[in-house]
Design a protein around this motif. Sequence first.
Motif, PDB file in Angstrom:
ATOM      1  N   THR A 223       0.826  -1.205   0.000  1.00 36.71           N
ATOM      2  CA  THR A 223       0.000   0.000   0.000  1.00 36.71           C
ATOM      3  C   THR A 223       0.862   1.258   0.000  1.00 36.71           C
ATOM      4  O   THR A 223       0.602   2.210  -0.746  1.00 36.71           O
ATOM      5  N   GLN A 224       1.903   1.273   0.833  1.00 37.72           N
ATOM      6  CA  GLN A 224       2.795   2.435   0.877  1.00 37.72           C
ATOM      7  C   GLN A 224       3.511   2.633  -0.458  1.00 37.72           C
ATOM      8  O   GLN A 224       3.658   3.763  -0.939  1.00 37.72           O
ATOM      9  N   LEU A 225       3.956   1.550  -1.067  1.00 39.10           N
ATOM     10  CA  LEU A 225       4.684   1.658  -2.328  1.00 39.10           C
ATOM     11  C   LEU A 225       3.776   2.142  -3.455  1.00 39.10           C
ATOM     12  O   LEU A 225       4.230   2.821  -4.390  1.00 39.10           O
ATOM     13  N   CYS A 226       2.498   1.829  -3.382  1.00 38.54           N
ATOM     14  CA  CYS A 226       1.557   2.325  -4.392  1.00 38.54           C
ATOM     15  C   CYS A 226       1.417   3.845  -4.327  1.00 38.54           C
ATOM     16  O   CYS A 226       1.083   4.488  -5.333  1.00 38.54           O
ATOM     17  N   GLN A 227       1.689   4.411  -3.153  1.00 40.00           N
ATOM     18  CA  GLN A 227       1.583   5.866  -3.008  1.00 40.00           C
ATOM     19  C   GLN A 227       2.715   6.602  -3.719  1.00 40.00           C
ATOM     20  O   GLN A 227       2.675   7.833  -3.843  1.00 40.00           O
ATOM     21  N   LEU A 228       3.708   5.867  -4.200  1.00 43.17           N
ATOM     22  CA  LEU A 228       4.785   6.498  -4.968  1.00 43.17           C
ATOM     23  C   LEU A 228       4.285   6.974  -6.326  1.00 43.17           C
ATOM     24  O   LEU A 228       4.932   7.801  -6.983  1.00 43.17           O
ATOM     25  N   LEU A 229       3.142   6.440  -6.767  1.00 39.81           N
ATOM     26  CA  LEU A 229       2.568   6.790  -8.061  1.00 39.81           C
ATOM     27  C   LEU A 229       1.252   7.549  -7.857  1.00 39.81           C
ATOM     28  O   LEU A 229       0.605   7.439  -6.812  1.00 39.81           O
ATOM     29  N   GLU A 230       0.848   8.280  -8.849  1.00 38.68           N
ATOM     30  CA  GLU A 230      -0.379   9.072  -8.747  1.00 38.68           C
ATOM     31  C   GLU A 230      -1.603   8.245  -9.137  1.00 38.68           C
ATOM     32  O   GLU A 230      -1.550   7.427 -10.050  1.00 38.68           O
ATOM     33  N   ASP A 231      -2.677   8.505  -8.412  1.00 36.30           N
ATOM     34  CA  ASP A 231      -4.006   7.974  -8.759  1.00 36.30           C
ATOM     35  C   ASP A 231      -4.063   6.456  -8.861  1.00 36.30           C
ATOM     36  O   ASP A 231      -4.760   5.904  -9.723  1.00 36.30           O
ATOM     37  N   VAL A 232      -3.343   5.756  -8.012  1.00 39.68           N
ATOM     38  CA  VAL A 232      -3.466   4.304  -7.962  1.00 39.68           C
ATOM     39  C   VAL A 232      -4.606   3.960  -6.995  1.00 39.68           C
ATOM     40  O   VAL A 232      -4.587   4.360  -5.833  1.00 39.68           O
ATOM     41  N   THR A 233      -5.597   3.242  -7.487  1.00 39.39           N
ATOM     42  CA  THR A 233      -6.738   2.846  -6.663  1.00 39.39           C
ATOM     43  C   THR A 233      -6.438   1.512  -5.999  1.00 39.39           C
ATOM     44  O   THR A 233      -6.173   0.519  -6.680  1.00 39.39           O
ATOM     45  N   VAL A 234      -6.482   1.489  -4.668  1.00 41.27           N
ATOM     46  CA  VAL A 234      -6.131   0.291  -3.907  1.00 41.27           C
ATOM     47  C   VAL A 234      -7.368  -0.287  -3.236  1.00 41.27           C
ATOM     48  O   VAL A 234      -8.026   0.383  -2.429  1.00 41.27           O
ATOM     49  N   PHE A 235      -7.704  -1.521  -3.593  1.00 35.86           N
ATOM     50  CA  PHE A 235      -8.712  -2.294  -2.876  1.00 35.86           C
ATOM     51  C   PHE A 235      -7.977  -3.177  -1.869  1.00 35.86           C
ATOM     52  O   PHE A 235      -7.011  -3.867  -2.236  1.00 35.86           O
ATOM     53  N   GLY A 236      -8.415  -3.167  -0.616  1.00 40.88           N
ATOM     54  CA  GLY A 236      -7.731  -3.957   0.404  1.00 40.88           C
ATOM     55  C   GLY A 236      -8.688  -4.765   1.251  1.00 40.88           C
ATOM     56  O   GLY A 236      -9.679  -4.223   1.761  1.00 40.88           O
ATOM     57  N   THR A 237      -8.437  -6.068   1.397  1.00 41.63           N
ATOM     58  CA  THR A 237      -9.287  -6.901   2.253  1.00 41.63           C
ATOM     59  C   THR A 237      -8.689  -6.955   3.661  1.00 41.63           C
ATOM     60  O   THR A 237      -7.484  -7.129   3.833  1.00 41.63           O
ATOM     61  N   ALA A 238      -9.560  -6.785   4.643  1.00 39.40           N
ATOM     62  CA  ALA A 238      -9.161  -6.847   6.058  1.00 39.40           C
ATOM     63  C   ALA A 238     -10.435  -6.875   6.887  1.00 39.40           C
ATOM     64  O   ALA A 238     -11.511  -6.497   6.405  1.00 39.40           O
ATOM     65  N   SER A 239     -10.331  -7.323   8.129  1.00 41.87           N
ATOM     66  CA  SER A 239     -11.499  -7.311   9.010  1.00 41.87           C
ATOM     67  C   SER A 239     -11.911  -5.872   9.293  1.00 41.87           C
ATOM     68  O   SER A 239     -11.102  -4.941   9.221  1.00 41.87           O
ATOM     69  N   ALA A 240     -13.178  -5.678   9.626  1.00 42.91           N
ATOM     70  CA  ALA A 240     -13.748  -4.340   9.762  1.00 42.91           C
ATOM     71  C   ALA A 240     -13.002  -3.483  10.784  1.00 42.91           C
ATOM     72  O   ALA A 240     -12.880  -2.262  10.609  1.00 42.91           O
ATOM     73  N   SER A 241     -12.504  -4.077  11.842  1.00 39.94           N
ATOM     74  CA  SER A 241     -11.822  -3.319  12.889  1.00 39.94           C
ATOM     75  C   SER A 241     -10.526  -2.667  12.413  1.00 39.94           C
ATOM     76  O   SER A 241     -10.006  -1.755  13.055  1.00 39.94           O
ATOM     77  N   LYS A 242     -10.016  -3.105  11.256  1.00 41.72           N
ATOM     78  CA  LYS A 242      -8.758  -2.576  10.732  1.00 41.72           C
ATOM     79  C   LYS A 242      -8.957  -1.569   9.601  1.00 41.72           C
ATOM     80  O   LYS A 242      -7.987  -1.012   9.088  1.00 41.72           O
ATOM     81  N   HIS A 243     -10.181  -1.334   9.206  1.00 39.11           N
ATOM     82  CA  HIS A 243     -10.451  -0.501   8.044  1.00 39.11           C
ATOM     83  C   HIS A 243      -9.975   0.942   8.222  1.00 39.11           C
ATOM     84  O   HIS A 243      -9.433   1.546   7.285  1.00 39.11           O
ATOM     85  N   GLU A 244     -10.197   1.515   9.379  1.00 37.97           N
ATOM     86  CA  GLU A 244      -9.784   2.903   9.593  1.00 37.97           C
ATOM     87  C   GLU A 244      -8.274   3.052   9.435  1.00 37.97           C
ATOM     88  O   GLU A 244      -7.786   3.994   8.793  1.00 37.97           O
ATOM     89  N   THR A 245      -7.535   2.093   9.986  1.00 38.14           N
ATOM     90  CA  THR A 245      -6.070   2.165   9.915  1.00 38.14           C
ATOM     91  C   THR A 245      -5.564   2.016   8.491  1.00 38.14           C
ATOM     92  O   THR A 245      -4.712   2.792   8.042  1.00 38.14           O
ATOM     93  N   ILE A 246      -6.061   1.028   7.755  1.00 36.83           N
ATOM     94  CA  ILE A 246      -5.553   0.820   6.399  1.00 36.83           C
ATOM     95  C   ILE A 246      -6.030   1.927   5.460  1.00 36.83           C
ATOM     96  O   ILE A 246      -5.339   2.248   4.472  1.00 36.83           O
ATOM     97  N   SER A 247      -7.178   2.549   5.747  1.00 38.06           N
ATOM     98  CA  SER A 247      -7.634   3.677   4.938  1.00 38.06           C
ATOM     99  C   SER A 247      -6.687   4.858   5.115  1.00 38.06           C
ATOM    100  O   SER A 247      -6.325   5.541   4.146  1.00 38.06           O
ATOM    101  N   GLN A 248      -6.271   5.101   6.351  1.00 37.05           N
ATOM    102  CA  GLN A 248      -5.311   6.172   6.608  1.00 37.05           C
ATOM    103  C   GLN A 248      -3.971   5.887   5.936  1.00 37.05           C
ATOM    104  O   GLN A 248      -3.249   6.809   5.559  1.00 37.05           O
TER     105      GLN A 248
END
Length: 446
Positions: A223-248
């Motif tokens: 996820t961090q490495l994708c931020q090196l490029l512009e406008d990369v859309t990231v879909f991420g699977t994780a349990s609901a309790s982790k969504h806020e963290t991975i969204s940030q």
Amino acid sequence: MSGEEAPARQQQESAEEKTENPPTEEPPSEAAQEGEPSPAEEPADEPAAATPDRAPVAPDEEVFSYRALFLTGYGGYDKVKLQVKKGKPSLKNAEVLVRVKACGLNFAELLGRQGMYELLPSPPVTPGMECSGVIEALGEEVTDRKVGDRVLVLSRHGLWQEVVVVPASQTFIMPESMSFEEAAALPINYLTAYMMLFEMANVRAGQSILIHMAAGGVGIAATQLCQLLEDVTVFGTASASKHETISQGGVTHPIDYRTRDYAEEIRKISPKGLDIVLDPLGGSDTQKAFSLLKPMGTLIVFGAANCVTGQKKNLLAVAKTWYNQFTINTLRLMHANKAVCGFHLGYLSDEELITQTMTRLLELYTQGKIKPRIDSTYHFEQVGDAMRRMHERNNIGKVILLPEPKKEEEKPESNPEPAETEDKKEEEKDEDKMETGTEEVKREEN
């Protein structure tokens, strides 16, 4: 006998006792056997060296010991045990001795404990593929490292111990701002993520990507490495309790795989499909991943996490995963205009590529563009708890093992309240005793 005879028999027996069993020898000997030498005991070793029937031993070699974790057999968490190794490791040409400060825990170690990681030698063996520490000694022909260098280390196994000897080429100088925990968290996860994204998938600006287990070590790195490029859309699977963290952290669309069909959710948002899918799961999930790709898309398979469902090897889960394993022929690939790749860092023998990639990653860290997320740290004594946390997927980021012994005050965790109560009672007794002796006597009687 020392050879000096006393006239009286009692004096002779006393002399024999003093010569053959000097009382100062017992405590240092016991401490040395336990691997816990004390500086205060060192002078007691001097008369022992003068004893005729004892061969001289170098003090450093006699007391040098270090802690190491061993996989003693295949099975549950209890199969990884803490042991003490004695004797200072010897250095060969081009090798360095590193005092380890932190070690990384990877999913491969969970597989290895169950006997499902073929690159790990048979037990007994010390696991561990990454660590960080300080160089304490250099072998001959080592010119680009010096004693005192802070380094991170990459290997196929053997790094879960306080002291390691490795080729200097497998060490990398840490940036000044990097902590030992971060250094131990970087090699495996970020090498894997970087090579899949930039060497295999050739990720570009404006593309879309699915990252499974987005809250894990590889997931956060990707996820961090994708931020090196512009406008990369990231879909991420994780349990609901982790969504806020991975969204940030950069995940555009977090999906709770436990309550929703992630494939259906992705198609709602991106009907045309995805450009890249990183699949660490295997089995039927690989088939889903291929179906989610748009034309010219790339699927990269790099694990089989679906095989691990419990502490011990689950033959039913393994059979189910392999039964549903994705297979495809070249004709179908041509018609689909899609690519399927496989990645396994352990089998990658291109040392030059690994070195170049590690150098690039350390540059990105120095520039503030990537930063390992540390979920938690556990001492070697707590390795079972560390493995359980990762196995149950409770971690967000990297789980780190610390070789240093756990402090005494940290040990009583199972039932701390009674101990605190007793301490408070003793303090109250001492205070009351100072005020009046009669009240203290009454309390003791009760």
